[in-house]
Design a protein around this motif. Structure first.
Motif, short mmCIF file in Angstrom:
data_model
loop_
_atom_site.label_atom_id
_atom_site.label_comp_id
_atom_site.label_asym_id
_atom_site.label_seq_id
_atom_site.Cartn_x
_atom_site.Cartn_y
_atom_site.Cartn_z
N UNK A 23 0.82 -1.20 0.00
CA UNK A 23 0.00 0.00 0.00
C UNK A 23 0.86 1.26 0.00
N UNK A 24 1.72 1.35 1.00
CA UNK A 24 2.62 2.50 1.08
C UNK A 24 3.62 2.49 -0.09
N UNK A 25 4.10 1.30 -0.44
CA UNK A 25 5.01 1.19 -1.57
C UNK A 25 4.36 1.63 -2.87
N UNK A 26 3.07 1.28 -3.01
CA UNK A 26 2.34 1.69 -4.21
C UNK A 26 2.13 3.18 -4.29
N UNK A 27 2.09 3.86 -3.15
CA UNK A 27 1.97 5.32 -3.15
C UNK A 27 3.30 6.01 -3.46
N UNK A 28 4.38 5.43 -2.95
CA UNK A 28 5.68 6.09 -3.09
C UNK A 28 6.31 5.83 -4.46
N UNK A 29 6.21 4.60 -4.95
CA UNK A 29 6.90 4.21 -6.19
C UNK A 29 6.58 5.11 -7.38
N UNK A 30 5.30 5.48 -7.60
CA UNK A 30 5.02 6.34 -8.77
C UNK A 30 5.70 7.70 -8.70
N UNK A 31 5.79 8.30 -7.50
CA UNK A 31 6.44 9.61 -7.40
C UNK A 31 7.92 9.51 -7.82
N UNK A 32 8.57 8.44 -7.36
CA UNK A 32 9.98 8.26 -7.73
C UNK A 32 10.10 7.93 -9.21
N UNK A 33 9.27 6.99 -9.67
CA UNK A 33 9.36 6.55 -11.05
C UNK A 33 9.00 7.63 -12.05
N UNK A 34 7.91 8.35 -11.80
CA UNK A 34 7.46 9.39 -12.73
C UNK A 34 8.49 10.52 -12.79
N UNK A 35 9.05 10.89 -11.64
CA UNK A 35 10.06 11.95 -11.64
C UNK A 35 11.30 11.53 -12.44
N UNK A 36 11.71 10.25 -12.27
CA UNK A 36 12.88 9.77 -13.01
C UNK A 36 12.62 9.77 -14.51
N UNK A 37 11.43 9.34 -14.90
CA UNK A 37 11.08 9.32 -16.33
C UNK A 37 11.00 10.75 -16.88
N UNK A 38 10.44 11.66 -16.07
CA UNK A 38 10.33 13.05 -16.50
C UNK A 38 11.71 13.67 -16.74
#
Length: 715
Positions: A691-706
């Motif tokens: 649950x918490x991992x699912x909330x955090x992972x997109x912020x890290x992943x999307x920022x890296x892709x951006x």
């Protein structure tokens, strides 16, 4: 073909080792299937990914039409630019392809096993007996044999198989005993003994007789042999969605419909403030809103659960059985062979006062001459070791042991008879004409209690003379040993909320002693097949899901009644037909592992569903501000990730949405690590991790892709 003989390999591995969850070789082999699954006629069964495919097709059509409409923006950073639209379309197609890849890889692992089975098939000739009568021809020795192709055998045919020959079809041995090589089916290179008249009479088509000669009655219809069913199961051809999977699919479809409606009404509402969005942006929003991650992986999770059972040499007849194993709350376990080692050996002849040990040993041995069980053979061995002599032939009618009578013995031609078996059953047998005095009865009870209290099994021996007068001679002490490590495993099951019940034909004192030593929660002593059925029904009426193992025809009703019935491969055809799982290794303790695999399936599905929903929540913070920041500048405050531009923010979310699917394929195939514990502790741990991992992972992943997209000129 109606039967599927298999030529056993020169050397077979003991067990099936799991292959790599997601390697380059598997990826390459599964890619064609992933592309084939893009067919809308196939994909519509998955509503979530079907909507993504429709969005990808619509975006592609708009990208093709854009130059002809004369509305292309000048900069790639614009959410209406041609480069942006093509990028969105490409990643939407990749999202669908990655979802198909997950299912294709899961199916591919089973298809590889099925392919090896098909390639090893050979046609063989069967020696069919036109008319079989065991009494008349002593096992078809003198019968006329007709050679036919194994494919022409039908249900009920009788065949003779000699040493070196392949067994042409599934069946039960009705005469003879033989050593059989089953390595092609079980992976076990050591031969096993199969014989008529017991719970080890079933044989499988394609296995090879190594010694002796047997007569087999075919029990499989054309195309329905064990190997035929095995091929269909491992390749997923007969996999049906489980109730929980169907329910989750309905939920995902409902959420998808809701979000489709939400996206469709955004532009009419936004028109009042000149905040209309382009179709590609709306499609990107929809794809990031709907639960694409779990929608893409749901089928792969179910297929992988069955595959994990196959790796443990267990065949589940349906995905429903695997799921039910994860929900089991009551485990019924036979004592002999499951909780104890099962090789009970005669350790002592305890004669009553006035009866000499030789008389007791001679009568016990006489009643065991035709007893094929290890217990019966051990009585003969003990009598021989102690120097007692006894007849080696039976001049009368053998009375075999059954689960109902729990006795065996001989009825002699002169009218006398002998019996050995459970104390209560032998006592009932002698009750009408017993010469047992009160003192002898007290002595018998004391011997039975002494043996029972140390976990042994007392077999009472009695004799009835030619005049019909019965007398009890004494007790045979059978010694058994509880398997090591079971107490800890039962404690793990207890923490999971699973109640264990030991079932045994022993008397209550022996059952209690073994149950306490093994650490089971309850026991059922002096159990008959009817008692097992009654216990299962009581548990089910109480809202429990019941799992049990069995191998005999008398176990078939209980196996059919249980929610999870695991039949031993060494058992009868009736038992294997009644159960919804077959253990190729015939290891009763594997039921505990099966429950663990079922729970791992449920935990994996729940964990990835939690991750998917949390994942979607985080993606909103990337897309929503980027969509409306031009019309509502205040939304820039929500862009706390500092994404480069509206176009890169939207594209980064779509790219992350696709990549997270392929990143989670190994986990969906391997399964979430399962540690025994209470439901609340497992739920709490997985909520934190996924649950918490699912909330955090997109912020890290999307920022890296951006950050990567920002390096592209124009973005």
């Amino acid at each position: 073909m109606s039967t599927t003989p298999i030529t056993p390999p020169a050397s077979a591995p003991r067990s099936r080792k799991p292959s790599s969850a997601f390697g380059v070789r598997q990826l390459a082999a599964s890619l064609p299937d992933a592309f084939r699954k893009l067919d809308p006629r196939v994909l519509w069964r998955n509503p979530v990914m079907f909507v993504v495919e429709v969005g990808a097709a619509l975006t592609t059509a708009l990208a093709i039409a854009q130059p002809f409409l004369g509305t292309a923006a000048q900069t790639a950073a614009s959410p209406t630019s041609l480069a942006f639209i093509w990028s969105i379309a490409a990643w939407l197609w990749l999202t669908v392809l990655f979802a198909n890849m997950a299912e294709a890889v899961a199916e591919g692992r089973g298809k590889a096993q099925a392919k090896s089975l098909r390639e090893s098939r050979t046609s063989t000739l069967a020696n069919r007996v036109a008319s079989y009568d065991a009494a008349a021809d002593a096992g078809a020795e003198n019968s006329e044999l007709q050679q036919i192709a194994s494919a022409d055998l039908t249900l009920g045919d009788t065949v003779v198989v000699s040493a070196g020959e392949l067994i042409p079809g599934d069946g039960d041995i009705i005469w003879g005993i033989a050593s059989v090589d089953e390595s092609a089916i079980t992976g076990e290179s050591a031969p096993v003994v199969r014989e008529s008249g017991g719970d080890r009479s079933a044989v499988t088509g394609g296995t090879r007789v190594l010694s002796d000669r047997i007569v087999v009655r075919i029990t499989s219809r054309p195309g329905e042999t064990f190997v035929d069913r095995m091929i269909k199961l491992v390749e997923g051809a007969s996999r049906q969605k489980t109730p929980n999977e169907i329910a989750l699919n309905i939920l995902l479809a409902s959420l998808t419909i809701i979000f489709v409606v939400v996206v469709l009404i955004i532009n009419p509402i936004a028109a009042y403030s000149n905040a209309e969005q382009s179709v590609p942006v709306l499609v990107a929003l929809l794809v990031c809103l709907i639960p694409t991650t779990i929608g893409a992986l749901l089928s792969a999770i179910g297929i992988a659960g069955m595959d994990r059972l196959v790796q443990h040499n267990v065949l589940a007849m349906s995905g429903r059985a695997v799921e039910a194993a994860g929900d089991v709350t009551t485990l019924l376990l036979d004592k002999t062979g499951t909780i104890t080692y099962g090789n009970r050996q005669a350790a002592e002849f305890a004669a009553l006062s006035g009866v000499d040990a030789e008389t007791l040993a001679t009568v016990a041995a006489a009643s065991s001459l035709s007893d094929p069980t290890p217990e019966g053979k051990s009585i003969l061995t003990l009598a021989t070791e102690q120097g007692f002599t006894f007849p080696t032939t039976v001049d009368g009618t053998v009375v075999p042991f059954t689960a109902q009578t729990r006795m065996s013995g001989v009825d002699y031609a002169d009218g006398s008879s002998v019996r050995k078996g459970a104390g209560s059953m032998v006592s009932a047998w002698v009750a009408e004409s017993s010469t047992l005095t009160d003192a002898q009865r007290a002595e018998l009870d004391a011997i039975v209690t002494r043996i029972s209290q140390v976990g042994g099994t007392p077999l009472v021996v009695a004799r009835r003379d030619t005049s019909g007068v019965a007398s009890v001679l004494g007790v045979v002490y059978l010694k058994d040993v509880v398997k090591t490590g079971l107490a800890e495993r039962f404690a793990d099951l207890r923490r999971m909320g699973i109640r264990t019940v030991m079932i045994t034909g022993d008397n209550p004192l022996t059952a209690k002693a073994i149950a306490e030593e093994a650490g089971v929660d309850d026991y059922l002593a002096e159990a008959t097949p009817e008692d097992k059925m009654d216990l299962i029904r009581r548990e089910q009426r109480g809202g429990n899901l019941v799992a049990m193992t069995g191998d005999g025809t008398n176990d078939a009703p209980a196996l059919a009644q249980a929610d999870v019935g695991v039949a031993m491969n060494t058992g009868t055809s009736a038992a294997k037909e009644a159960g919804n799982m077959v253990d190729l290794d015939s290891d009763p303790t594997k039921l505990i592992d099966i429950v663990g695999i079922g729970k791992q399936l449920l935990i994996t599905r729940g964990s990835l569903t939690t991750f998917s929903i949390a994942n979607d929540v985080a993606k909103y913070f990337a897309i929503i501000p980027a969509m409306f920041v031009a019309s509502y500048p205040g939304l820039a405050a929500l862009n706390f990730m500092g994404l480069h531009s509206p176009a890169s923010a939207i594209l980064s979310a779509v790219v992350f949405n696709a990549l997270i699917i392929i990143a989670l394929i190994p986990l969906s195939l391997r399964g979430v690590t399962y540690r025994p514990g209470s439901v609340s502790s497992i739920l709490g741990r997985n909520l934190w991790i996924y649950g918490v991992g699912g909330l955090i992972a997109p912020f890290i992943g999307i920022k890296a892709i951006d950050l990567v997209i920002a390096l592209i000129p124009g973005f």
